[in-house]
Scaffold this motif. Structure first.
Motif, PDB file in Angstrom:
ATOM      1  N   HIS A  22       0.833  -1.199   0.000  1.00 43.11           N
ATOM      2  CA  HIS A  22       0.000   0.000   0.000  1.00 43.11           C
ATOM      3  C   HIS A  22       0.874   1.258   0.000  1.00 43.11           C
ATOM      4  O   HIS A  22       0.631   2.207  -0.761  1.00 43.11           O
ATOM      5  N   GLU A  23       1.903   1.250   0.826  1.00 46.53           N
ATOM      6  CA  GLU A  23       2.818   2.399   0.891  1.00 46.53           C
ATOM      7  C   GLU A  23       3.519   2.615  -0.443  1.00 46.53           C
ATOM      8  O   GLU A  23       3.629   3.751  -0.914  1.00 46.53           O
ATOM      9  N   SER A  26       1.069   4.006  -2.961  1.00 40.68           N
ATOM     10  CA  SER A  26       0.764   5.408  -2.647  1.00 40.68           C
ATOM     11  C   SER A  26       1.907   6.332  -3.050  1.00 40.68           C
ATOM     12  O   SER A  26       1.684   7.401  -3.627  1.00 40.68           O
ATOM     13  N   GLU A  30       1.777   9.199  -5.980  1.00 40.10           N
ATOM     14  CA  GLU A  30       2.130  10.594  -5.694  1.00 40.10           C
ATOM     15  C   GLU A  30       3.226  11.078  -6.643  1.00 40.10           C
ATOM     16  O   GLU A  30       3.154  12.188  -7.178  1.00 40.10           O
ATOM     17  N   SER A  35      -4.055   9.560  -8.907  1.00 40.77           N
ATOM     18  CA  SER A  35      -4.674   8.985  -7.716  1.00 40.77           C
ATOM     19  C   SER A  35      -4.239   7.529  -7.562  1.00 40.77           C
ATOM     20  O   SER A  35      -3.810   6.879  -8.523  1.00 40.77           O
ATOM     21  N   LEU A  36      -4.360   7.036  -6.354  1.00 37.47           N
ATOM     22  CA  LEU A  36      -4.056   5.630  -6.091  1.00 37.47           C
ATOM     23  C   LEU A  36      -4.959   4.744  -6.944  1.00 37.47           C
ATOM     24  O   LEU A  36      -4.516   3.751  -7.513  1.00 37.47           O
TER      25      LEU A  36
END
Length: 64
Positions: A22-23, A26, A30, A35-36
């Motif tokens: 997830h990190e 993300s 960015e 967007s994710l």
């Protein structure tokens, strides 16, 4: 055996990810200024395209 009814698709899913993935997603979103959601759709689409191409090659190899 009972009949399993397929749920109607609405374009939404709940996805559980390991925190590190997830990190990374993300951070990548960015960096790419998207967007994710857009990033994940892009990754999924690219990989589905690869799977389709692989299947087509396997089918054409079987025709030889």
């Amino acid at each position: 055996m009972g009949v399993i009814m397929e749920k109607e698709k609405n374009g939404k899913i709940t996805l559980r990810l390991p925190i590190d993935i997830h990190e990374r997603l993300s951070e990548t979103a960015e960096q790419q200024n998207v967007s994710l959601n857009t990033l994940i759709i892009s990754f999924l689409s690219e990989n589905l395209g690869r799977l389709d191409a692989k299947r087509e090659l396997e089918v054409s190899d079987g025709d030889k």
